[in-house]
Structure formats: structure tokens, C-alpha cells
Design an enzyme around this catalytic site. Structure first.
Site, PDB file in Angstrom:
ATOM      1  N   LYS A   1       4.066  11.646 -10.481  1.00 29.52           N
ATOM      2  CA  LYS A   1       3.078  10.943 -11.490  1.00 29.52           C
ATOM      3  C   LYS A   1       3.933   9.678 -11.702  1.00 29.52           C
ATOM      4  CE  LYS A   1       0.417  14.372 -14.008  1.00 29.52           C
ATOM      5  NZ  LYS A   1       0.174  14.954 -15.297  1.00 29.52           N
TER       6      LYS A   1
ATOM      7  N   HIS B   1       1.037  17.330 -25.312  1.00 30.74           N
ATOM      8  CA  HIS B   1       1.193  15.898 -24.877  1.00 30.74           C
ATOM      9  C   HIS B   1       0.041  15.105 -25.328  1.00 30.74           C
ATOM     10  CE1 HIS B   1       4.453  16.892 -22.524  1.00 30.74           C
ATOM     11  NE2 HIS B   1       4.718  15.760 -21.931  1.00 30.74           N
TER      12      HIS B   1
ATOM     13  N   GLU C   1      -3.539  17.769 -10.592  1.00 30.74           N
ATOM     14  CA  GLU C   1      -4.014  17.990 -11.630  1.00 30.74           C
ATOM     15  C   GLU C   1      -5.480  18.529 -11.382  1.00 30.74           C
ATOM     16  OE1 GLU C   1      -1.883  16.410 -15.077  1.00 30.74           O
ATOM     17  OE2 GLU C   1      -3.494  16.602 -16.133  1.00 30.74           O
TER      18      GLU C   1
ATOM     19  N   LYS D   1       8.271  23.421 -12.221  1.00 29.12           N
ATOM     20  CA  LYS D   1       7.508  22.222 -12.115  1.00 29.12           C
ATOM     21  C   LYS D   1       7.266  22.011 -10.374  1.00 29.12           C
ATOM     22  CE  LYS D   1       6.503  17.725 -13.067  1.00 29.12           C
ATOM     23  NZ  LYS D   1       6.497  16.499 -13.658  1.00 29.12           N
TER      24      LYS D   1
ATOM     25  N   ARG E   1      -1.866  22.140 -13.324  1.00 32.15           N
ATOM     26  CA  ARG E   1      -0.746  21.271 -13.619  1.00 32.15           C
ATOM     27  C   ARG E   1      -1.041  20.891 -15.351  1.00 32.15           C
ATOM     28  NH1 ARG E   1       2.049  16.385 -10.115  1.00 32.15           N
ATOM     29  NH2 ARG E   1       3.235  15.665 -11.708  1.00 32.15           N
TER      30      ARG E   1
ATOM     31  N   HIS F   1       9.874   9.660 -26.479  1.00 31.12           N
ATOM     32  CA  HIS F   1       8.719  10.670 -26.069  1.00 31.12           C
ATOM     33  C   HIS F   1       8.802  12.022 -26.229  1.00 31.12           C
ATOM     34  CE1 HIS F   1       5.662  11.806 -23.094  1.00 31.12           C
ATOM     35  NE2 HIS F   1       6.712  12.557 -22.378  1.00 31.12           N
TER      36      HIS F   1
ATOM     37  N   ARG G   1       0.852  -1.146   0.098  1.00 26.59           N
ATOM     38  CA  ARG G   1       0.086  -0.012   0.026  1.00 26.59           C
ATOM     39  C   ARG G   1       0.838   1.244  -0.037  1.00 26.59           C
ATOM     40  NH1 ARG G   1      -3.589  -2.977   3.561  1.00 26.59           N
ATOM     41  NH2 ARG G   1      -5.117  -3.891   2.126  1.00 26.59           N
TER      42      ARG G   1
ATOM     43  N   GLU H   1      11.113  18.930 -23.506  1.00 25.49           N
ATOM     44  CA  GLU H   1      10.492  19.045 -22.260  1.00 25.49           C
ATOM     45  C   GLU H   1      11.106  20.455 -21.456  1.00 25.49           C
ATOM     46  OE1 GLU H   1       7.765  17.310 -21.594  1.00 25.49           O
ATOM     47  OE2 GLU H   1       7.831  15.255 -21.666  1.00 25.49           O
TER      48      GLU H   1
ATOM     49  N   HIS I   1       1.261  12.027 -26.903  1.00 26.54           N
ATOM     50  CA  HIS I   1       0.668  10.543 -26.657  1.00 26.54           C
ATOM     51  C   HIS I   1       0.060   9.714 -27.758  1.00 26.54           C
ATOM     52  CE1 HIS I   1       0.887  11.573 -22.207  1.00 26.54           C
ATOM     53  NE2 HIS I   1       2.069  11.600 -22.559  1.00 26.54           N
TER      54      HIS I   1
ATOM     55  N   ASN J   1       1.053  19.503 -19.538  1.00 32.44           N
ATOM     56  CA  ASN J   1       0.798  18.624 -20.826  1.00 32.44           C
ATOM     57  C   ASN J   1       0.820  19.168 -21.967  1.00 32.44           C
ATOM     58  OD1 ASN J   1       0.386  15.660 -20.417  1.00 32.44           O
ATOM     59  ND2 ASN J   1      -0.941  16.401 -18.680  1.00 32.44           N
TER      60      ASN J   1
HETATM   61  P1  NAD Z   1      14.086   6.458 -20.954  1.00 34.20           P
HETATM   62  O1  NAD Z   1      13.785   6.182 -19.477  1.00 34.20           O
HETATM   63  O2  NAD Z   1      13.548   5.288 -21.690  1.00 34.20           O
HETATM   64  O3  NAD Z   1      15.535   6.573 -21.332  1.00 34.20           O
HETATM   65  C1  NAD Z   1      15.881   6.803 -22.620  1.00 34.20           C
HETATM   66  C2  NAD Z   1      17.145   5.865 -22.934  1.00 34.20           C
HETATM   67  O4  NAD Z   1      18.380   6.416 -22.566  1.00 34.20           O
HETATM   68  C3  NAD Z   1      17.041   4.539 -22.544  1.00 34.20           C
HETATM   69  O5  NAD Z   1      17.450   3.655 -23.446  1.00 34.20           O
HETATM   70  C4  NAD Z   1      17.988   4.488 -21.248  1.00 34.20           C
HETATM   71  O6  NAD Z   1      18.510   3.343 -21.042  1.00 34.20           O
HETATM   72  C5  NAD Z   1      19.041   5.572 -21.490  1.00 34.20           C
HETATM   73  N1  NAD Z   1      19.846   6.196 -20.663  1.00 34.20           N
HETATM   74  C6  NAD Z   1      19.148   6.934 -19.626  1.00 34.20           C
HETATM   75  N2  NAD Z   1      20.207   7.507 -18.966  1.00 34.20           N
HETATM   76  C7  NAD Z   1      21.269   7.330 -19.561  1.00 34.20           C
HETATM   77  C8  NAD Z   1      22.571   7.848 -19.343  1.00 34.20           C
HETATM   78  N3  NAD Z   1      22.640   8.740 -18.508  1.00 34.20           N
HETATM   79  N4  NAD Z   1      23.612   7.591 -20.107  1.00 34.20           N
HETATM   80  C9  NAD Z   1      23.202   6.610 -21.219  1.00 34.20           C
HETATM   81  N5  NAD Z   1      22.108   6.224 -21.538  1.00 34.20           N
HETATM   82  C10 NAD Z   1      21.047   6.518 -20.755  1.00 34.20           C
HETATM   83  O7  NAD Z   1      13.453   7.659 -21.528  1.00 34.20           O
HETATM   84  P2  NAD Z   1      13.297   9.130 -20.989  1.00 34.20           P
HETATM   85  O8  NAD Z   1      13.064  10.139 -22.250  1.00 34.20           O
HETATM   86  O9  NAD Z   1      14.047   9.476 -19.870  1.00 34.20           O
HETATM   87  O10 NAD Z   1      11.685   8.986 -20.361  1.00 34.20           O
HETATM   88  C11 NAD Z   1      10.576   9.237 -21.111  1.00 34.20           C
HETATM   89  C12 NAD Z   1       9.304   8.446 -20.458  1.00 34.20           C
HETATM   90  O11 NAD Z   1       9.140   9.367 -19.155  1.00 34.20           O
HETATM   91  C13 NAD Z   1       8.106   8.360 -21.020  1.00 34.20           C
HETATM   92  O12 NAD Z   1       7.658   6.846 -20.662  1.00 34.20           O
HETATM   93  C14 NAD Z   1       7.311   9.375 -20.215  1.00 34.20           C
HETATM   94  O13 NAD Z   1       5.768   8.955 -20.380  1.00 34.20           O
HETATM   95  C15 NAD Z   1       7.862   9.508 -19.000  1.00 34.20           C
HETATM   96  N6  NAD Z   1       7.509  10.729 -18.320  1.00 34.20           N
HETATM   97  C16 NAD Z   1       6.947  10.872 -17.335  1.00 34.20           C
HETATM   98  C17 NAD Z   1       6.485  12.161 -16.406  1.00 34.20           C
HETATM   99  C18 NAD Z   1       6.070  12.181 -15.108  1.00 34.20           C
HETATM  100  O14 NAD Z   1       5.743  13.175 -14.619  1.00 34.20           O
HETATM  101  N7  NAD Z   1       5.887  11.089 -14.557  1.00 34.20           N
HETATM  102  C19 NAD Z   1       6.995  13.359 -17.270  1.00 34.20           C
HETATM  103  C20 NAD Z   1       7.709  13.166 -18.601  1.00 34.20           C
HETATM  104  C21 NAD Z   1       7.828  11.955 -19.219  1.00 34.20           C
HETATM  105  N1  GLY Z   2       4.915  15.666 -16.945  1.00 36.26           N
HETATM  106  C1  GLY Z   2       3.194  16.184 -16.609  1.00 36.26           C
HETATM  107  C2  GLY Z   2       3.377  16.460 -15.194  1.00 36.26           C
HETATM  108  O1  GLY Z   2       4.065  15.961 -14.416  1.00 36.26           O
HETATM  109  O2  GLY Z   2       2.158  16.689 -14.778  1.00 36.26           O
END
Ligand code: NAD
Ligand code: GLY
Length: 376
Positions: free
Chosen positions: A156, A262, A250, A240, A255, A280, A134, A198, A266, A259
Site C-alpha cells: 500500500k 484505523h 482488500e 501480514k 485485508r 500514527h 508507469r 500496530e 485516521h 485496518n
Molecule cells: P515515520 O516514517 O514518520 O517515522 C517516525 C519518525 O522516526 C520520523 O521522525 C523518522 O525520521 C524517525 N525515524 C525513523 N527511523 C528511525 C530510526 N531508526 N532512528 C531514529 N529515528 C528514526 O513514521 P512511522 O510511524 O514509521 O510510519 C507512519 C506512517 O506509516 C503513516 O503515514 C501511516 O499512514 C503509514 N502506514 C502505512 C501502512 C501501509 O500499509 N502502507 C501501514 C501502517 C502505517
Molecule cells: N496497514 C493496513 C494494510 O496494509 O492493509
């Protein structure tokens, strides 16, 4: 002396607080911070059993070293858990794989997860932490630009559904975020650029001065100038943190501005099957260009602003169009109707009156969206 006090003055980290009452937490941003992680954790939380979870690209590069350092001071007794790298890990299967692993290791409610990696690791591990027993604590060690400026902050968590991106998830704030810009040195250029989308988003939603700064300094950040990277991460995290403190779940619309781009992005990711052909951040870049085009079409935003934004995205080699992709417009729209901002079967979009003036527009009609998609 505090752990942070031991760092040389020119490397002093910046610390931003996400203010959420007794769930407030720090975001430490700087160079050389990965080496400080074990002491930062021990200083903030005492001796806690920590389990590091990372992806297959990072376990050798950073995971093992961090694990060794944390094991040395008694924070880790379990091996690093490694998940295949990439967006396709954001599934029920890997969520369940992580949970099984944790219970097999007999975690208890004091066990803390350490999400080491990009947004995928943060979202997946954060989700696991939010539902294990939980809810247990976790910290974020973001290693992509995207994760350092956005996904590691704000709580998130999510996995993807076959029907849409991030449709399954929770809000679960981390206990601490540690962003070391040195990790960006090993990040592939394409990933750095995707994360930059971003960063641009913050300028576009409500900080026109920051967008102007990016127009002149953004390329330096992308060529690896640390000082510019730290500045951009700091500005992004400050914005942020402020937005999350005001509208954590949100519910007021504030918030939702994060997006921007997005709803389009998405839908594009779903059409690309979340594969490597469209990252992404790349989907967000196209989505932001489309959000500007839509705003201009709706008579809200001057064409000159839309052109200026598209020029900047193009100048850093980010995509701004989906032309040439064999995607079905109706499927794209169907996915937008499942967007979390949609209400009562109506499309709600983050649109804008110009650079730095985003807002949520309700009841956008499908024909206007179709018109800017530039598919046949
Ligand atoms: P990711 O986590 O897939 O990382 C991208 C690639 O880079 C991967 O292959 C990873 O192994 C590699 N990598 C990471 N750090 C590295 C480093 N320092 N050196 C070498 N390789 C490295 O992708 P991302 O772009 O970081 O994240 C995208 C995700 O984030 C999406 O799923 C998106 O929906 C999510 N997201 C979430 C929020 C939120 O608020 N929770 C906000 C924006 C995006
Ligand atoms: N990346 C969108 C949020 O955190 O709300």
C-alpha cells in the site's frame, strides 16, 4: 556461499515470503542486516542502478553509510535524496519533488528506488515508484517498528489529502523488504511505542495467543530486547504476508481487518493536522480502544475484553482516549464517512467479538460512534 549464509548462526535472519506469484518477495528480518543490504540487492537483482531516498533524521544516521557501501560495489551513482522527516511529507508536493528529481537524474525503467526509513518514507517512495514511468521497482528498508511490522509489507502506498489520511495512493509491491532490528536502537521511545500499537493490532484481530504473549513480554520488546523484537516482527510479518497473499487489494474483507482501529485513528490524525502531537501509532492505539468500546456497545464483545485491551495499552503508555482534545464530533464523523471502507454513504467498521475475533461490520450508525468518542 550465499550472503545470508555468511551471517553468524546466532544472527541468522528470518526470511518470510509474501506469496504473490511472479511478484512474490522476501522479508528479511534480523540483526546486522543493514550491512548486508548491498550484497542482498546484488545477489537478488544483479547490478541495478539504485537511488536511496530517506528522511532528514536518517540521512546522517544510516543513509550516508548505506550509500557509501552501495556506491563501493557500483549500485549507486547518485546522491541520497533527502525529504523532510514527518507525516507532513506525505503530500503531492513531495511526491512531485521526488519525481522531478528522478527525471532530472535520467532514470530508466530498470532504476530501483530504495526507501530507507519509517512508514512515511515507505508510503511516499512506494507511491513515486508506482507511477514513475508507469511503475519501477523499489525495495523497503524499514527503520521504525511500525514500518517493520506493517507498512513496509503489502504494497500500500499513499499520500494524505486535506480531506483525509492516505486517500490518494496505489498498490505497488516492493521487490524486497529488509528489516534490521538494530536500527530500532536509535528510534525515539515514543516512536517505538507508537509502532507497538500496530504489533498489538495483530493479536487483537486474529491471534489471541500473540496478544497474551505481548501482555507478558511486550515491555521487554519496548526496552530493546532484540530477541523479543525479532519474534514480534516475525509473527506480525507472517500474519501480514498471509493476509496480503489472500487479499492483496482488500477486495474480500480479509485485508480490511488490518485496518482495525484505523477508521477512528485516521480521523483523529486529520483533526490533529497530521502533526507531531499525535503519531500514527498513537492514533491507532486510541482507535483500537474505541473499536473495542464500540463493539461492546453494539453487544458484540464482552466488556472484560475491552478492559483487558485498554489496560494493556495503558500499561505501555499508549493513549486510549481523546478526552480533553478540542475536536468537533461532526468533523470527526464526516472524516469517517470518507474512510475507504465506507460504501454508499454508510459507515463500515472493523469491530470484534473479543480479543482475536475481528470482522467488518457494515452500516454502523453514527450515534453509536459518537457515543464512544467521549467528546462533549
Ligand atoms: P515515520 O516514517 O514518520 O517515522 C517516525 C519518525 O522516526 C520520523 O521522525 C523518522 O525520521 C524517525 N525515524 C525513523 N527511523 C528511525 C530510526 N531508526 N532512528 C531514529 N529515528 C528514526 O513514521 P512511522 O510511524 O514509521 O510510519 C507512519 C506512517 O506509516 C503513516 O503515514 C501511516 O499512514 C503509514 N502506514 C502505512 C501502512 C501501509 O500499509 N502502507 C501501514 C501502517 C502505517
Ligand atoms: N496497514 C493496513 C494494510 O496494509 O492493509
Amino acid at each position: 556461499m550465499s550472503i545470508l549464509g555468511n551471517i553468524l548462526p546466532h544472527e541468522a535472519p528470518q526470511t518470510i515470503t509474501v506469496s504473490l506469484g511472479n511478484r512474490s518477495y522476501p522479508i528479511h528480518i534480523g540483526s546486522g542486516l543493514l550491512n548486508e543490504v548491498p550484497l542482498l540487492i546484488r545477489e537478488a537483482f544483479g547490478m541495478r542502478r539504485c537511488i536511496i531516498i530517506t528522511d532528514s533524521h536518517l540521512s546522517n544516521v544510516y543513509g550516508e553509510k548505506l550509500h557509501a557501501a552501495m556506491t563501493r560495489i557500483g549500485l549507486c551513482k547518485d546522491d541520497v535524496l533527502v525529504i523532510p522527516a514527518g507525516e507532513q511529507a506525505k503530500t503531492f508536493s513531495y511526491l512531485s519533488f521526488i519525481l522531478d528529481h528522478l527525471f532530472q537524474k535520467n532514470i530508466d525503467r530498470k532504476t530501483m528506488l530504495v526507501a530507507l526509513g519509517g512508514g512515511v518514507m515507505g508510503d511516499l517512495v512506494g507511491f513515486a515508484a508506482s507511477i514513475a514511468m508507469r511503475g519501477i521497482d523499489f525495495i523497503q528498508i524499514p527503520t521504525t517498528l511500525l514500518a517493520q511490522v506493517d507498512s513496509s509489507v503489502g504494497g500500500k502506498t499513499a499520500i494524505n489529502s486535506a480531506r483525509g489520511k492516505n486517500l490518494i495512493g496505489t498498490f505497488h509491491q516492493p521487490k524486497m523488504v529488509i528489516a534490521d532490528v538494530d536500527t530500532l536502537k536509535t528510534l525515539p521511545t515514543r516512536e517505538l511505542r507508537a509502532g507497538y500499537a500496530e504489533v498489538v493490532k495483530y493479536g487483537l484481530i486474529s491471534n489471541p495467543d500473540f496478544f497474551t504473549w505481548l501482555e507478558t513480554k511486550g515491555h521487554k520488546l519496548l526496552t530493546g530486547i532484540k530477541e523479543k523484537q525479532i519474534h514480534a516482527i516475525k509473527v506480525s510479518c507472517e500474519m501480514k504476508a498471509q493476509i496480503v497473499a489472500e487479499d492483496e487489494k482488500e477486495s474480500t474483507g480479509k485485508r480490511a481487518l488490518l485496518n482495525f482501529g484505523h477508521t477512528f485513528g485516521h480521523a483523529f490524525e486529520l483533526m490533529a493536522n497530521y502533526d507531531n502531537s499525535l503519531l500514527h501509532g498513537e492514533a491507532v492505539a486510541i482507535g483500537m480502544a474505541k473499536a473495542f468500546e464500540l463493539s461492546t456497545r453494539l453487544g458484540l464483545c464482552p466488556e472484560a475484553d475491552t478492559q483487558r485491551v485498554k489496560e494493556h495499552l495503558k500499561s505501555v503508555n499508549l493513549p486510549i482516549s481523546i478526552q480533553g482534545r478540542n475536536w468537533n464530533t461532526d468533523k470527526l464523523l464526516a472524516s469517517m464517512y470518507r474512510d475507504k471502507k465506507a460504501e454508499d454513504g454508510q459507515l463500515n467498521f472493523v469491530v470484534t467479538r473479543g480479543i482475536g475475533q475481528a470482522f467488518v461490520q457494515q452500516h454502523v450508525v453514527a450515534s453509536d460512534v459518537k457515543a464512544v468518542l467521549d467528546l462533549n
